[in-house]
Design an enzyme around this catalytic site. Structure first.
Site, PDB file in Angstrom:
ATOM      1  N   HIS A 126       4.096  -2.925   6.022  1.00  0.00           N
ATOM      2  CA  HIS A 126       3.126  -4.007   6.219  1.00  0.00           C
ATOM      3  C   HIS A 126       3.170  -4.881   4.978  1.00  0.00           C
ATOM      4  CE1 HIS A 126      -0.272  -2.916   3.525  1.00  0.00           C
ATOM      5  NE2 HIS A 126       0.015  -1.651   3.810  1.00  0.00           N
ATOM      6  N   ASP A 129       0.930  -7.509   4.395  1.00  0.00           N
ATOM      7  CA  ASP A 129      -0.356  -8.058   3.985  1.00  0.00           C
ATOM      8  C   ASP A 129      -0.951  -7.167   2.900  1.00  0.00           C
ATOM      9  OD1 ASP A 129      -0.672  -5.998   5.950  1.00  0.00           O
ATOM     10  OD2 ASP A 129      -2.754  -6.607   6.264  1.00  0.00           O
ATOM     11  N   ASP A 146       1.266  -1.129  -2.539  1.00  0.00           N
ATOM     12  CA  ASP A 146       0.706  -1.184  -1.179  1.00  0.00           C
ATOM     13  C   ASP A 146       0.852  -2.583  -0.602  1.00  0.00           C
ATOM     14  OD1 ASP A 146      -0.638  -0.388   1.113  1.00  0.00           O
ATOM     15  OD2 ASP A 146      -2.617  -0.668   0.234  1.00  0.00           O
ATOM     16  N   GLU A 175      -2.212  -5.172   8.827  1.00  0.00           N
ATOM     17  CA  GLU A 175      -2.409  -3.725   8.711  1.00  0.00           C
ATOM     18  C   GLU A 175      -3.675  -3.402   7.933  1.00  0.00           C
ATOM     19  OE1 GLU A 175      -2.069   0.358   6.991  1.00  0.00           O
ATOM     20  OE2 GLU A 175      -2.321  -1.573   5.979  1.00  0.00           O
ATOM     21  N   GLU A 176      -3.934  -4.138   6.860  1.00  0.00           N
ATOM     22  CA  GLU A 176      -5.122  -3.841   6.059  1.00  0.00           C
ATOM     23  C   GLU A 176      -6.401  -4.089   6.849  1.00  0.00           C
ATOM     24  OE1 GLU A 176      -5.001  -2.214   3.510  1.00  0.00           O
ATOM     25  OE2 GLU A 176      -3.247  -2.676   2.300  1.00  0.00           O
ATOM     26  N   GLU A 183       5.190   3.011   3.412  1.00  0.00           N
ATOM     27  CA  GLU A 183       3.962   3.088   2.618  1.00  0.00           C
ATOM     28  C   GLU A 183       4.207   3.992   1.405  1.00  0.00           C
ATOM     29  OE1 GLU A 183       0.861   1.811   2.906  1.00  0.00           O
ATOM     30  OE2 GLU A 183       0.419   1.406   5.028  1.00  0.00           O
TER      31      GLU A 183
END
Length: 428
Positions: A78, A80, A112, A146-147, A172
């Site tokens: 991800h 974002d 992240d 995703e966040e 991740e």
């Protein structure tokens, strides 16, 4: 035969390029639903290193393709990030500077999880350089939102794009460990209704906040109590026991579920009145054997909820925020638990690739937090496994950082995993 030494050597040769690419991404703010510019930067890098095809889908996810072989494999990051929070806490760097020294890169998204994207793109370069792509089609996905709503992007990819790979590697952060699962989660809303009246005579009304206070105490008990026969509200720890959960072994691996009150709201005519409504949000983490139905029902079965009867409503939140392309893809805020068996061919292939590259055994473990795996494997049963640069504890943390050596290690792994898997799955 996989030439692990040649793969590692090639990955090491791109240390500087990966580091620069990651720094470029960090410099572009890309909170959920605001990822457009970082997606365009990723597209530029994919095309530069020679991906066969690069697509930005209608939701705004980016998919880069390498190879045309029969085994379809995906790797996901991800792209974002969360916001930066209190800037005063960023004492070591500006969150969007992309600060670096010889070994480390700082900035929001370093761990992240834009580091995973940097390593994946250059794994594609390694695969191209060494001509490794004959047996498989590799899809590198840079996913959005995703966040905000983990797994929503993969609901779109599976349902609308009809992509269903044989397995997915989540990049991740894992501190260079192999992660084969994590707890699920859901977002629950509890509402109480009352009747307002003047605060000087509260007995004339019905206080919604007082009703909620009773319920919050029961929720606390649900989180903290034991599961003894004599305990009225048995704690969530009960799911680690074979007496209550046929999946107790997986639950012990993943860890017990938890519940906490995360937000509280109310309405009242004034500060001199009895509150006529109250609502709370609950963050519920689910272990193996728990479902959204069971989690909602355990709240409805709490003594305080039953006590207040029709004045209480228990529901699950919905997510309906538009992506940066203005696409709305509504979903319930339920993110299923998943765990990949340790003897699965995908897990065994990652272990084999790690040993072949680094001549030592990897640590096989699980995440504490949640990932896009909630949809990939939790909803759709597509095998998912994790290996990523950076550290889980850096996620959402001020002065976030990652390590350049992690990028190299992960680049080598991502280049080696597809061939290792193809060799193993074709033998079975």
């Amino acid at each position: 035969m996989v030439d692990f030494s040649e793969i590692l050597k090639k990955a090491q040769s791109y240390r500087a390029e990966m580091s620069q690419f990651l720094r470029d991404m960090i410099r572009i703010p890309s909170e959920s639903c605001q990822e457009r510019e970082v997606v365009l930067r990723i597209k530029e890098e994919m095309e530069k290193v020679g991906f066969d095809k690069v697509v930005i889908d209608p939701m705004g996810n980016i998919e880069g393709y390498i190879g045309h072989g029969p085994h379809v494999i995906a790797m996901d990051a991800h792209i974002d990030t969360v916001g930066v929070g209190d800037r005063r806490l960023w004492t070591e760097c500006d969150p969007y500077e992309g600060k670096e020294d010889e070994n480390t890169i700082w900035g929001r998204g370093g761990s992240d999880q834009e580091g995973g994207m940097a390593a994946m793109v250059y794994a594609g370069k390694v695969i191209k350089d060494l001509g490794l792509e004959g047996e498989y089609t590799l899809i590198v996905t840079g996913t959005v939102q995703e966040e905000d709503c983990d797994g929503l992007c993969w609901q779109y990819i599976v349902n609308e794009l009809k992509l269903r790979p044989e397995f997915v590697v989540s990049t991740e952060p894992t501190s260079l460990r192999i992660y084969r699962g994590h707890r699920g989660r859901m977002e629950i809303r509890v509402e109480t209704r009352g009747v307002s009246c003047h605060g000087s005579a509260p007995e004339r009304g019905s206080n919604a906040i007082h009703k909620m206070a009773d319920i919050i105490q029961d929720i606390r008990s649900l989180n903290e109590n034991d599961a003894a026969d004599g305990t009225e509200i048995k704690g969530l720890v009960k799911m680690l026991d074979a007496k209550y959960n046929p999946l107790w072994k997986d639950a012990q691996f993943l860890g017990r579920g938890t519940i906490t009150t995360s937000e509280i709201f109310f309405t009242s005519p004034s500060r001199c009145a009895v509150a006529d409504s109250c609502a709370i949000s609950l963050d519920r983490r689910m272990t193996a054997g728990e479902t959204w139905e069971s989690c909602l029902q355990e709240i409805r079965d709490l003594p305080a909820v039953k006590k207040w009867g029709d004045d209480v409503t228990v529901t699950m939140y919905k997510y309906e925020r538009p992506s940066y392309t203005n696409l709305v893809y509504p979903t319930e805020c339920y993110f299923p638990t998943w765990v990949l068996p340790e003897d699965h061919v995908v897990c065994e292939s990652l272990v084999e690739a790690y040993k072949g590259l680094f001549d030592k055994d990897p640590v096989v473990d699980k995440w504490t937090f949640s990932t896009n795996g909630v949809s990939i494997m939790g909803r759709y049963g597509i095998p998912c496994i994790g290996f990523g640069p950076g550290a889980e504890e850096q996620a959402h943390f001020p002065n976030e950082k990652t390590w350049k050596d992690h990028l190299v290690t992960c680049c080598a792994m991502y280049a080696a995993i597809p061939l290792t898997y193809c060799k193993n799955v074709d033998k079975k």
